[in-house]
Design a protein around this motif. Structure first.
Motif, PDB file in Angstrom:
ATOM      1  N   GLN A 187       0.812  -1.214   0.000  1.00 49.06           N
ATOM      2  CA  GLN A 187       0.000   0.000   0.000  1.00 49.06           C
ATOM      3  C   GLN A 187       0.850   1.269   0.000  1.00 49.06           C
ATOM      4  OE1 GLN A 187      -3.394   0.409  -0.424  1.00 49.06           O
ATOM      5  NE2 GLN A 187      -3.023  -1.734  -1.008  1.00 49.06           N
ATOM      6  N   ARG A 188       0.427   2.238  -0.810  1.00 47.43           N
ATOM      7  CA  ARG A 188       1.063   3.556  -0.857  1.00 47.43           C
ATOM      8  C   ARG A 188       0.061   4.668  -0.583  1.00 47.43           C
ATOM      9  NH1 ARG A 188       4.387   0.709  -0.024  1.00 47.43           N
ATOM     10  NH2 ARG A 188       6.410   0.387  -1.036  1.00 47.43           N
ATOM     11  N   ASN A 189      -1.153   4.281  -0.145  1.00 39.20           N
ATOM     12  CA  ASN A 189      -2.192   5.275   0.098  1.00 39.20           C
ATOM     13  C   ASN A 189      -2.730   5.238   1.518  1.00 39.20           C
ATOM     14  OD1 ASN A 189      -2.292   6.368  -2.597  1.00 39.20           O
ATOM     15  ND2 ASN A 189      -3.271   4.453  -3.235  1.00 39.20           N
ATOM     16  N   ILE A 190      -2.002   4.604   2.447  1.00 41.99           N
ATOM     17  CA  ILE A 190      -2.391   4.658   3.856  1.00 41.99           C
ATOM     18  C   ILE A 190      -1.981   6.022   4.408  1.00 41.99           C
ATOM     19  CG2 ILE A 190      -2.078   3.642   6.149  1.00 41.99           C
ATOM     20  CD1 ILE A 190      -1.361   1.021   4.765  1.00 41.99           C
ATOM     21  N   GLU A 191      -2.864   6.663   5.150  1.00 37.34           N
ATOM     22  CA  GLU A 191      -2.519   7.956   5.732  1.00 37.34           C
ATOM     23  C   GLU A 191      -3.131   8.110   7.107  1.00 37.34           C
ATOM     24  OE1 GLU A 191      -4.180  10.712   2.816  1.00 37.34           O
ATOM     25  OE2 GLU A 191      -5.819  11.152   4.211  1.00 37.34           O
ATOM     26  N   ILE A 192      -2.473   8.928   7.917  1.00 36.03           N
ATOM     27  CA  ILE A 192      -2.924   9.219   9.281  1.00 36.03           C
ATOM     28  C   ILE A 192      -2.891  10.722   9.495  1.00 36.03           C
ATOM     29  CG2 ILE A 192      -2.498   8.893  11.735  1.00 36.03           C
ATOM     30  CD1 ILE A 192      -1.083   6.290  11.035  1.00 36.03           C
ATOM     31  N   ALA A 193      -3.973  11.243  10.063  1.00 34.09           N
ATOM     32  CA  ALA A 193      -4.039  12.651  10.457  1.00 34.09           C
ATOM     33  C   ALA A 193      -3.775  12.728  11.955  1.00 34.09           C
ATOM     34  CB  ALA A 193      -5.406  13.232  10.122  1.00 34.09           C
ATOM     35  N   PHE A 194      -2.735  13.460  12.346  1.00 37.20           N
ATOM     36  CA  PHE A 194      -2.328  13.576  13.744  1.00 37.20           C
ATOM     37  C   PHE A 194      -2.816  14.894  14.343  1.00 37.20           C
ATOM     38  CE2 PHE A 194       0.809  10.553  12.159  1.00 37.20           C
ATOM     39  CZ  PHE A 194       0.911   9.647  13.204  1.00 37.20           C
ATOM     40  N   ALA A 195      -3.350  14.790  15.578  1.00 38.40           N
ATOM     41  CA  ALA A 195      -3.791  15.962  16.338  1.00 38.40           C
ATOM     42  C   ALA A 195      -3.010  16.028  17.650  1.00 38.40           C
ATOM     43  CB  ALA A 195      -5.290  15.886  16.616  1.00 38.40           C
ATOM     44  N   PRO A 196      -2.906  17.209  18.265  1.00 36.53           N
ATOM     45  CA  PRO A 196      -2.069  17.358  19.457  1.00 36.53           C
ATOM     46  C   PRO A 196      -2.776  16.990  20.754  1.00 36.53           C
ATOM     47  CG  PRO A 196      -2.936  19.486  18.810  1.00 36.53           C
ATOM     48  CD  PRO A 196      -3.425  18.503  17.764  1.00 36.53           C
ATOM     49  N   VAL A 197      -1.998  16.519  21.719  1.00 37.75           N
ATOM     50  CA  VAL A 197      -2.452  16.373  23.098  1.00 37.75           C
ATOM     51  C   VAL A 197      -2.069  17.668  23.816  1.00 37.75           C
ATOM     52  CG1 VAL A 197      -2.217  15.098  25.261  1.00 37.75           C
ATOM     53  CG2 VAL A 197      -2.182  13.869  23.073  1.00 37.75           C
ATOM     54  N   THR A 256      -6.764  17.887  27.443  1.00 38.29           N
ATOM     55  CA  THR A 256      -6.563  18.995  28.376  1.00 38.29           C
ATOM     56  C   THR A 256      -5.125  18.989  28.889  1.00 38.29           C
ATOM     57  OG1 THR A 256      -7.351  17.600  30.206  1.00 38.29           O
ATOM     58  CG2 THR A 256      -8.962  19.050  29.148  1.00 38.29           C
ATOM     59  N   ALA A 257      -4.578  20.179  29.051  1.00 37.91           N
ATOM     60  CA  ALA A 257      -3.272  20.310  29.694  1.00 37.91           C
ATOM     61  C   ALA A 257      -3.458  20.209  31.196  1.00 37.91           C
ATOM     62  CB  ALA A 257      -2.650  21.657  29.332  1.00 37.91           C
ATOM     63  N   THR A 258      -2.527  19.553  31.866  1.00 32.46           N
ATOM     64  CA  THR A 258      -2.599  19.425  33.318  1.00 32.46           C
ATOM     65  C   THR A 258      -1.453  20.201  33.937  1.00 32.46           C
ATOM     66  OG1 THR A 258      -1.319  17.370  33.231  1.00 32.46           O
ATOM     67  CG2 THR A 258      -3.706  17.167  33.210  1.00 32.46           C
ATOM     68  N   PRO A 259      -1.690  20.882  35.047  1.00 29.97           N
ATOM     69  CA  PRO A 259      -0.641  21.683  35.673  1.00 29.97           C
ATOM     70  C   PRO A 259       0.471  20.791  36.213  1.00 29.97           C
ATOM     71  CG  PRO A 259      -2.545  21.552  37.117  1.00 29.97           C
ATOM     72  CD  PRO A 259      -2.959  20.943  35.816  1.00 29.97           C
ATOM     73  N   PRO A 260       1.705  21.269  36.165  1.00 30.60           N
ATOM     74  CA  PRO A 260       2.815  20.490  36.716  1.00 30.60           C
ATOM     75  C   PRO A 260       2.677  20.321  38.212  1.00 30.60           C
ATOM     76  CG  PRO A 260       3.530  22.732  36.202  1.00 30.60           C
ATOM     77  CD  PRO A 260       2.145  22.571  35.639  1.00 30.60           C
ATOM     78  N   ARG A 261       3.206  19.204  38.699  1.00 29.50           N
ATOM     79  CA  ARG A 261       3.183  18.975  40.140  1.00 29.50           C
ATOM     80  C   ARG A 261       4.161  19.908  40.848  1.00 29.50           C
ATOM     81  NH1 ARG A 261       4.152  12.644  40.675  1.00 29.50           N
ATOM     82  NH2 ARG A 261       5.823  13.259  39.252  1.00 29.50           N
ATOM     83  N   VAL A 262       3.723  20.440  41.946  1.00 25.10           N
ATOM     84  CA  VAL A 262       4.557  21.345  42.724  1.00 25.10           C
ATOM     85  C   VAL A 262       5.281  20.551  43.803  1.00 25.10           C
ATOM     86  CG1 VAL A 262       4.604  23.380  44.196  1.00 25.10           C
ATOM     87  CG2 VAL A 262       2.982  23.257  42.289  1.00 25.10           C
ATOM     88  N   ALA A 263       6.589  20.707  43.841  1.00 20.08           N
ATOM     89  CA  ALA A 263       7.370  19.967  44.843  1.00 20.08           C
ATOM     90  C   ALA A 263       6.989  20.423  46.248  1.00 20.08           C
ATOM     91  CB  ALA A 263       8.855  20.185  44.602  1.00 20.08           C
TER      92      ALA A 263
END
Length: 287
Positions: A237-247, A277-284
């Protein structure tokens, strides 16, 4: 198409859809050292020539030092009558200098004829332990997998998350300039991406915005039977394709849509829900 070839084509499509619904092996790229955290909850629908044949779900949680991902899917409707099946997959791992490093992978599939589970333990890209239950019979036609084939590889679940290096916009043509070695517990294969185009998509619920569409090329390496029709078909196959979206909150891209031509029409897996959804970083903690 006579009934017997039609059944074979549908069985092959069942194998393809099972792989699609479990996101069986795409890419994990190199990355920068920036910390990023985000979550994804997605639902997908698989169609054949516009007719619904399956559904799946995917959940991803990326923290600053660890990640987890789990997927489940199954055939339905017309396809279920010919090639019923369902499956689950999961991966756990660490985030090291921004890189997703898998440590554990499991997958299971169930059809009317059999059920099977696969497990793998990885260390820095090397398969340290793996097994299939029940153990499959030895097939002399299957190309053997060597120790060398199990080094420098990704498991399918971790490999389905494309990590884009740098500090610029991850949704760019450069995201498709990559490739990867995948081991799924049975077969070792290479995948290569090439840029095709940019698009805008809209899920029924959740994400709407740009995606980067990449062509996908599959090359089997070991652990497969060369005469198998599905292997020959995918490799040609030369026509397989994937559309990528961001996390959100990360530099990770995941499949929003996958398209595979088949003898019975176009097979497509597309997100109906893509909530990220973006999650806030853990605070030490401080004394």
């Amino acid at each position: 198409m006579s009934p017997r070839p039609a059944r074979k084509a549908l069985a092959m499509l069942g194998s393809l859809c099972a792989g699609i619904l479990l996101f069986s092996g795409l890419f994990a790229g190199l990355s920068d050292a920036a910390r990023a955290q985000g979550r994804l909850e997605a639902h997908y629908e698989a169609t054949l020539a516009g007719i619904s044949v399956g559904k799946g779900s995917w959940a991803i949680d990326i923290a600053d030092d660890q990640f987890s991902a789990a997927a489940a899917g199954g055939t339905s409707g017309l396809l279920k009558a010919f090639a019923a099946g369902s499956g689950t997959g999961a991966a756990l791992g660490r985030v090291v200098n921004g890189v997703l490093v898998s440590t554990n992978y499991t997958a299971s599939t169930t059809t009317p004829k059999k059920s099977e589970s696969i497990h793998m333990v990885l260390l820095n890209g090397t398969i340290k332990e793996y097994g299939i239950d029940p153990e499959p019979p030895v097939d002399p036609d299957r190309l053997p997998v060597t120790d060398a084939h199990r080094r420098g590889v990704l498991d399918p679940m971790t490999g389905s998350m494309l990590r884009v290096p740098g500090t610029g916009d991850p949704l760019s043509p450069e995201a498709c300039h990559t490739g990867a070695a995948i081991f799924d517990g049975r077969m070792r294969y290479d995948l290569k991406l090439d840029f095709k185009r940019m698009e805008t998509v809209k899920a029924e619920k959740g994400y709407q915005g740009p995606v980067v569409v990449c062509a996908v090329y599959f090359t089997p390496i070991a652990g497969y039977i060369p005469d198998r029709a599905v292997i020959k078909y995918l490799a040609a196959q030369r026509n397989i394709e994937i559309a990528f979206a961001p996390v959100a909150g990360t530099r990770v891209l995941v499949p929003f849509r996958m398209v595979i031509p088949t003898p019975l029409g176009t097979a497509m897996l597309e997100a109906t829900q893509f909530i990220t959804t973006a999650t806030p970083p853990r605070v030490a903690k401080t004394q």
